[in-house]
Scaffold this motif. Sequence first.
Motif, short mmCIF file in Angstrom:
data_model
loop_
_atom_site.label_atom_id
_atom_site.label_comp_id
_atom_site.label_asym_id
_atom_site.label_seq_id
_atom_site.Cartn_x
_atom_site.Cartn_y
_atom_site.Cartn_z
N GLY A 124 -39.67 77.77 61.44
CA GLY A 124 -38.44 77.29 62.06
C GLY A 124 -38.49 75.80 62.35
N GLU A 163 -38.30 85.34 61.91
CA GLU A 163 -38.30 83.87 61.93
C GLU A 163 -37.21 83.33 61.01
OE1 GLU A 163 -39.84 80.04 63.13
OE2 GLU A 163 -39.88 82.07 63.96
N TYR A 197 -33.84 83.68 62.55
CA TYR A 197 -33.67 82.60 63.53
C TYR A 197 -33.26 81.30 62.85
CZ TYR A 197 -35.56 78.84 66.55
OH TYR A 197 -35.75 77.69 67.28
N ILE A 198 -33.92 80.97 61.73
CA ILE A 198 -33.60 79.74 61.00
C ILE A 198 -32.17 79.80 60.47
CG2 ILE A 198 -34.20 78.34 58.99
CD1 ILE A 198 -37.09 79.54 59.33
N HIS A 201 -39.48 78.58 67.74
CA HIS A 201 -38.99 79.89 68.15
C HIS A 201 -40.03 80.54 69.07
CE1 HIS A 201 -37.13 83.96 66.65
NE2 HIS A 201 -36.68 83.61 67.83
N GLN A 213 -43.89 80.68 63.70
CA GLN A 213 -42.89 79.82 64.33
C GLN A 213 -42.86 78.43 63.72
OE1 GLN A 213 -45.32 81.48 66.06
NE2 GLN A 213 -44.51 82.43 67.90
#
Length: 376
Positions: A192, A235, A238-239, A181, A189
């Motif tokens: 992820g 994060e 995002y995952i 990410h 990051q």
Amino acid sequence: MPKVSIIVPTYNVEMYLEECMESLVRQTLRDIEIVCVNDGSKDSSLDILKRYAADDERVVIIDKENGGYGKAMNVGLDRATGEYIGIVEPDDYVPLNMYEDLYQAAVKEDLDFVKADFYRFTTEKRTGNMELVYNRLDRSKEWYGKVVTPTEVPVVTTFVMNTWSGIYKRSFLEKYHIRHHETPGASFQDNGFFWQTFMYAERAMFVGKPYYMNRRDNPNSSVKSREKVYCMNEEYKYIREIFLREENKERWEKLKTYYNLKRYRNYIFTLKRIGAEFKQEYIRRIAEEFQESMAAGEVDPSLLNEKEQAEFALLIKSPDEFYEKIGKYTKQEDISDVTKATLSKRLRDIETSTTYKVGKAVMYWPIKIKKAIKGK
């Protein structure tokens, strides 16, 4: 094609970079490339890398403006040409046989990735003495040496999280376009990247032997700026978005409770690091997030240990009471009994571990590296 490409995302690490690079150029596996991404360093890091590149054609330098850890890693992944990919943080280092051993295991079993145990270490500035702590990925020791599919054996997602203690098949990373990410700075990051490798891998293995040396001289640095407080939350958002893609719905159903187990623990880790002025606000935010996840049937509190379950229940029921009883404390001696018990156990583990009394056989190669550096 090199057997292994090792990516070194580099930013202002002049104090440690030579030790890192020595451990890479001296690997017993010679057929490697070392992709060093200089992310706009302001110190002498780039000069150090250039010196190594001049002496070793396997060292590749990508010099770019500062864009954060995720972007630097992605640039390195795009440039790498090896059969497998390794990651080394520039303030860490590795034993000289790490990549040969892991590559042989990966090829033998045709693995998407293989990961090994590792050491965390601190160095006393005045004396230079090193203290090592052995970190097992699998504390149960049940899954070492077995080829597993993480979606079918989801307990492996509870193993100690890192992205650097193993190697990944590059064709596997490219097939699913697994990348980091690209949020600003160094904002977790690796979480992820970890989850993508675990959700997509069909053949993974864990090695019950320590290799990677992870520096922990400042593991408890606090977060003082508001924009950094919610980096972990962003994060995990995002995952989750990756999990909820149509092609990943089945993977999500198998891993969603384990995703939320890891998310909760990482949120609590974040809570301990952020400034005191942000703690109550942060607790209310994570309570709201987990209330929504509970309502959606995505959380299994039984995966938590007994004391974690009690704290989680309090968080969901009354975030403000959680703050008063647990969350507002910032000093180790004031933390909840749950955390005290964890710290006490960790101290006992260190004092009784064989690595605490590590001998000449284990320390031979880092001593050699240090002598080589001093002699350059």
